[in-house]
Enzyme design. Structure first.
Site, PDB file in Angstrom:
ATOM      1  N   TYR B  19       0.977  -1.162   0.117  1.00  0.00           N
ATOM      2  CA  TYR B  19      -0.086  -0.176  -0.008  1.00  0.00           C
ATOM      3  C   TYR B  19       0.658   1.223   0.122  1.00  0.00           C
ATOM      4  CZ  TYR B  19      -3.400   3.588   1.657  1.00  0.00           C
ATOM      5  OH  TYR B  19      -3.869   4.871   1.549  1.00  0.00           O
ATOM      6  N   GLU B 117      -1.721  -6.012  -4.081  1.00  0.00           N
ATOM      7  CA  GLU B 117      -1.923  -5.601  -2.582  1.00  0.00           C
ATOM      8  C   GLU B 117      -2.277  -6.815  -1.835  1.00  0.00           C
ATOM      9  OE1 GLU B 117      -4.689  -6.627  -3.901  1.00  0.00           O
ATOM     10  OE2 GLU B 117      -5.760  -4.606  -4.418  1.00  0.00           O
ATOM     11  N   HIS B 159     -14.106  -9.016  -6.237  1.00  0.00           N
ATOM     12  CA  HIS B 159     -12.999  -8.687  -7.245  1.00  0.00           C
ATOM     13  C   HIS B 159     -12.441  -9.928  -7.917  1.00  0.00           C
ATOM     14  CE1 HIS B 159     -13.066  -4.785  -6.028  1.00  0.00           C
ATOM     15  NE2 HIS B 159     -12.769  -4.960  -4.964  1.00  0.00           N
ATOM     16  N   ASP B 195     -20.780  -2.437  -2.258  1.00  0.00           N
ATOM     17  CA  ASP B 195     -19.594  -2.202  -1.989  1.00  0.00           C
ATOM     18  C   ASP B 195     -19.357  -0.871  -2.424  1.00  0.00           C
ATOM     19  OD1 ASP B 195     -16.892  -3.916  -0.568  1.00  0.00           O
ATOM     20  OD2 ASP B 195     -16.531  -2.491  -2.212  1.00  0.00           O
ATOM     21  N   HIS B 197     -16.061  -0.404  -3.845  1.00  0.00           N
ATOM     22  CA  HIS B 197     -15.503  -0.714  -5.035  1.00  0.00           C
ATOM     23  C   HIS B 197     -16.169  -1.505  -6.286  1.00  0.00           C
ATOM     24  CE1 HIS B 197     -12.384  -0.214  -1.574  1.00  0.00           C
ATOM     25  NE2 HIS B 197     -11.943   0.366  -2.759  1.00  0.00           N
ATOM     26  N   ASP B 284     -17.647   0.092   2.978  1.00  0.00           N
ATOM     27  CA  ASP B 284     -16.609   1.006   2.821  1.00  0.00           C
ATOM     28  C   ASP B 284     -16.956   2.403   1.993  1.00  0.00           C
ATOM     29  OD1 ASP B 284     -17.165  -0.679   0.426  1.00  0.00           O
ATOM     30  OD2 ASP B 284     -15.221  -1.305   0.228  1.00  0.00           O
ATOM     31  N   TYR B 323     -13.572  -1.112   5.943  1.00  0.00           N
ATOM     32  CA  TYR B 323     -12.328  -1.109   6.425  1.00  0.00           C
ATOM     33  C   TYR B 323     -12.263  -0.142   7.507  1.00  0.00           C
ATOM     34  CZ  TYR B 323     -11.943  -3.868   2.459  1.00  0.00           C
ATOM     35  OH  TYR B 323     -12.111  -4.907   1.465  1.00  0.00           O
TER      36      TYR B 323
HETATM   37 ZN   LIG Z   1     -14.638  -2.392  -1.362  1.00  0.00          ZN
END
Ligand SMILES: [Zn+2]
Ligand SMILES: [Zn+2]
Lengths: 342, 342
Positions: B19, B117, B159, B195, B197, B284, B323
């Site tokens: 990160y 990551e 993902h 989410d 993302h 998130d 997170y």
């Molecule tokens: Zn996410």
């Protein structure tokens, strides 16, 4: 043989390389050139000269403008984004994702990278640009009639494509020199890549062209970085069909087999009859190189140089890899002495 | 509402995440589920049950066999290769390189990863498999007639594509549950991904299919991971044309705009009239999430749950990201309470 060299390479001194899941001090480090410089002086190979400047035009003849602009600004933008480490690519356009360059610097790194081991840091761009000018200065010497010249480039270049960095490479010095030859009167140029790793960037840049022959000896991509290019069945495309020759070799390959492959490579070069030869000179084929798996010894490099000289072509040596630091000077200069002594 | 949960998630406890150019303790960590579990108990949402086992068949109905075999063996092979850190992808098939899976584990990581990551470590595979079985158990509850169920999955899944891991995801829990619905009598399934993302893996898995609708609200890919998928113009392909709906939103987006997008998403879901709804539930989008840029507050999550409940569909919630650890329990359970209280 004259060497072209600039202290500017020291502006590139990344502190971190992602290796084996850890951040280590990079294998590609400034002291590599100290050892080579020292050895050149020790054996008195010839004069060591500073590079001339060539501006941006010969860089942009090979690399995309947007990519170059990215390289120039990446470190400042990364810092402005508040990240605390060196700039390392972290997410990339994998299979079936879109090849659209994002706006955020974190995404742009992944868009332009082919690997995460190569950090972008303060001074990286300046060193890369200087390294390209070292290669161009060497190319000018050969254009002016020198039978050979050694461009002591750092950072190296052969993994960099027109819009990709990685493998410690940002600008493709050999490709920039080859294009410079082409743009200044030479009809055909051959690039012989003897670095342990496949010169994926160089291959990619000239893959559809017949005016630059690319021949590479390297660790088989099944087992070696860059992993995703360098197979024997990659022979060029379109007008470039037949003008790429890959000679991948398996782990443990020694000089007997390697030299046979070199003969095959030089045969192809001779058949092509180029106006000049560019040698992407990496010495990471050495038996104790920490990130490679060929088994060449120091004296093998002298024979390599002599074999290349036998081609009888005006030759520009462009420094690429080699990570057994203590022996890099001897091995590199052995190639050049072998060439001269032929 | 019943929750499905397994302690096996704790087998996934990577120590490093790349990160900002540094290796930090991962944002995606075991304590995330501790906070959610605690909050579930505190509010007495309903029973918390252990998952059943479903073997490998429903996993392989979504993921490539070779990919699954890679995940199973990657950590052992990485260690056997002598690397000292956690297993992190380092080189990948970038533009114009070949999509051939190398033999060496270091190259295979890059072949199967979409980001660096996400470290693979001891226990990662076992936790990922258990997480998929948590989702499948929740799907079975809904199949058996429950109006809703919460699959408290970890690691998350959205993902992960059929042959790609990254973004903390290995097996796509929501996609596996959707395919399980399809393979057990349901004609149409909708996945709503809230989410922060983009659920690139879920989109990719169903992109050419009309039997699973994918609708996602997320940070615009120009600025947010995964960067290379999630644009509004991605609407599906072939038979799947029109069955992907992306609603990307810019940095700073608050709940008023977000809720309008949710209404658009739910309108599309209603029009599709699925037999069941799967919610990829990440929180998130919360205003103080450390790696995201939406501005939802804790009470907004309650409204989100009520809005989703208004769709009147049998609903499986599958845990994805979030997170801001201290608030993850409240925000997650607020969605579920909002759903129930509707
Ligand atoms: Zn996410
Ligand atoms: Zn090399």
């Amino acid at each position: 043989m004259e060497t072209i060299y600039s202290e500017n390479h020291k502006l590139r001194d990344a502190q971190t390389e992602l290796y084996g899941g850890q951040l280590v001090y990079p294998f590609e480090r400034p002291s590599r050139l100290d050892y080579i410089h020292e050895r050149l002086t020790e054996v008195g190979l010839g004069p060591i000269s500073a590079p001339d400047s060539f501006g941006m035009a010969p860089i942009l003849a090979v690399h995309d403008f947007a990519y170059v602009a990215f390289l120039q600004s990446a470190w400042d933008r990364w810092q402005a984004a508040g990240f605390e480490g060196e700039a390392i690519a972290n997410a990339w356009p994998a299979r079936r994702m879109v090849q659209t360059c994002p706006t955020h610097i974190d995404g742009q790194l992944g868009y332009y990278a082919l690997a995460a081991e190569t950090s972008i840091t303060q001074g990286t761009w300046q060193a890369a640009l200087s390294s390209a000018h070292v290669a161009l200065t060497g190319a000018e010497r050969v254009r002016a009639g020198a039978q050979s010249c050694f461009a002591l480039c750092r950072p190296p270049g052969h993994h960099a494509a027109k819009d990709l960095y990685g493998g410690y490479c940002f600008l493709n010095n050999s490709a920039i020199a080859a294009q410079h030859f082409r743009d200044n009167g030479m009809a055909r140029v051959a690039i012989l890549d003897v670095d342990f790793h496949h010169g994926n960037g160089t291959q990619d840049i000239f893959y559809d062209r017949e005016d630059v022959l690319f021949v590479s000896l390297h660790g088989a991509p099944e087992y070696a970085f860059p992993y995703f290019l360098g197979y024997a069945n990659e022979t060029g495309t379109g007008a470039g069909e037949g003008f790429t020759l890959n000679l991948p070799m398996p782990p443990g390959t020694g000089f007997d087999i390697w030299r046979t492959a070199l003969a095959t490579a030089l045969e192809r070069v001779a058949e092509y009859a180029p106006d000049a030869l560019i040698v992407s000179l990496g010495v990471d084929s050495f038996e104790t190189d920490p990130i490679s798996f060929f088994k060449l010894t120091s004296s093998d490099f002298t024979i390599m140089g002599a074999d290349i000289a036998a081609a009888g072509l005006p030759t520009l040596f462009v420094m690429e890899g080699g990570y057994d630091i203590a022996e890099i000077g001897i091995n590199t200069v052995n190639v050049l002495e072998g060439f001269q002594g032929h």
